[in-house]
Design a protein around this motif. Sequence first.
Motif, PDB file in Angstrom:
ATOM      1  N   VAL A 212       0.840  -1.140  -0.128  1.00 16.09           N
ATOM      2  CA  VAL A 212      -0.134   0.047   0.085  1.00 16.09           C
ATOM      3  C   VAL A 212       0.890   1.318   0.080  1.00 16.09           C
ATOM      4  CG1 VAL A 212      -1.682   1.343   1.289  1.00 16.09           C
ATOM      5  CG2 VAL A 212      -1.601  -1.102   1.350  1.00 16.09           C
ATOM      6  N   THR A 214      -0.064   5.565   0.546  1.00 13.49           N
ATOM      7  CA  THR A 214      -1.262   6.220   0.915  1.00 13.49           C
ATOM      8  C   THR A 214      -0.426   7.739   0.891  1.00 13.49           C
ATOM      9  OG1 THR A 214      -0.378   6.024   3.348  1.00 13.49           O
ATOM     10  CG2 THR A 214      -2.081   4.729   2.304  1.00 13.49           C
ATOM     11  N   LYS A 216      -1.909  11.275   2.501  1.00 15.07           N
ATOM     12  CA  LYS A 216      -3.033  11.918   3.583  1.00 15.07           C
ATOM     13  C   LYS A 216      -3.203  13.316   3.257  1.00 15.07           C
ATOM     14  CE  LYS A 216      -1.988   8.273   6.951  1.00 15.07           C
ATOM     15  NZ  LYS A 216      -1.717   8.150   8.533  1.00 15.07           N
ATOM     16  N   VAL A 221      -8.035  10.568   2.305  1.00 13.87           N
ATOM     17  CA  VAL A 221      -6.943   9.876   2.050  1.00 13.87           C
ATOM     18  C   VAL A 221      -6.863   9.055   0.607  1.00 13.87           C
ATOM     19  CG1 VAL A 221      -5.525   7.480   2.681  1.00 13.87           C
ATOM     20  CG2 VAL A 221      -6.813   8.948   4.578  1.00 13.87           C
ATOM     21  N   LYS A 223      -5.692   6.290  -1.450  1.00 12.19           N
ATOM     22  CA  LYS A 223      -4.893   4.911  -1.249  1.00 12.19           C
ATOM     23  C   LYS A 223      -4.796   4.238  -2.468  1.00 12.19           C
ATOM     24  CE  LYS A 223      -5.753   0.547   1.050  1.00 12.19           C
ATOM     25  NZ  LYS A 223      -6.831  -0.376   1.712  1.00 12.19           N
TER      26      LYS A 223
END
Length: 243
Positions: A212, A214, A216, A221, A223
């Motif tokens: 993953v 990400t 922010k 978020v 992703k």
Amino acid sequence: MTTKSKLHTLSPATIVLILLLSGCTYPTSESAHQHQPGTQDMTPQPLTLAEPTPTSPSSPAAIDEPAPAAPPAAANAASDKVSLASVEPAVKSEPSVSEVKPAPAKPKIDIRDPYNQAKPTLLGLTLNSSKEGVTTRYGKPTEQFVMDEDTDPITVLDYKDFLVGFNKKNQLTFIDIRSAEINPGLNGLKLGQSTSQVFEALGKPDTNTSFVLTYKSTGAVLKLDIDPKTDKVNSIKLFTLQE
């Protein structure tokens, strides 16, 4: 004296002797009875009982004996028919032109506001946008369903290439990209591209694992799921972050 009168004067023995010598036969009572027309033989005949013809007892083997096999030619012909029937595909009628329905047109992706971490967008859509605003921009979805959540059920609009979800206030809560054929508005990044291309388009992620990545933002978020075997992006989602 005539011959007939002379015969009457002779004794029976003499008459028989004369007949024998002349080659004639004197009819006896038995022969006369046999040749007399219109009469039936009334002599009693001895009774004979016909013995029953012995029959061989039937055996279970004779009862269960299978029927004679078909001649080889007939058997081969039957097998040929079966093989032809199993090999030849059934003929299907082609639908007429009027019956063929065209595939629904894909919505036109208009990226007015590309993604940036300060103002995260996906497909040019901003989180918390109204449901009416999304359908006005991308039209009617091909399917709609509800995801039952404990606190807030989510209404999902399926556009095949992407999904969008709305809370009970009809506010946009997530966007899920499903096709590499569309531009999600991530500075040229699409599904199926490598992690190096992710870094080039979006910069350094806030979270970086083998599975993953990400990014922010305030209340949101972005992703990206990564396939560790190919090191390529197989999922892109933008969703609200509960603080």
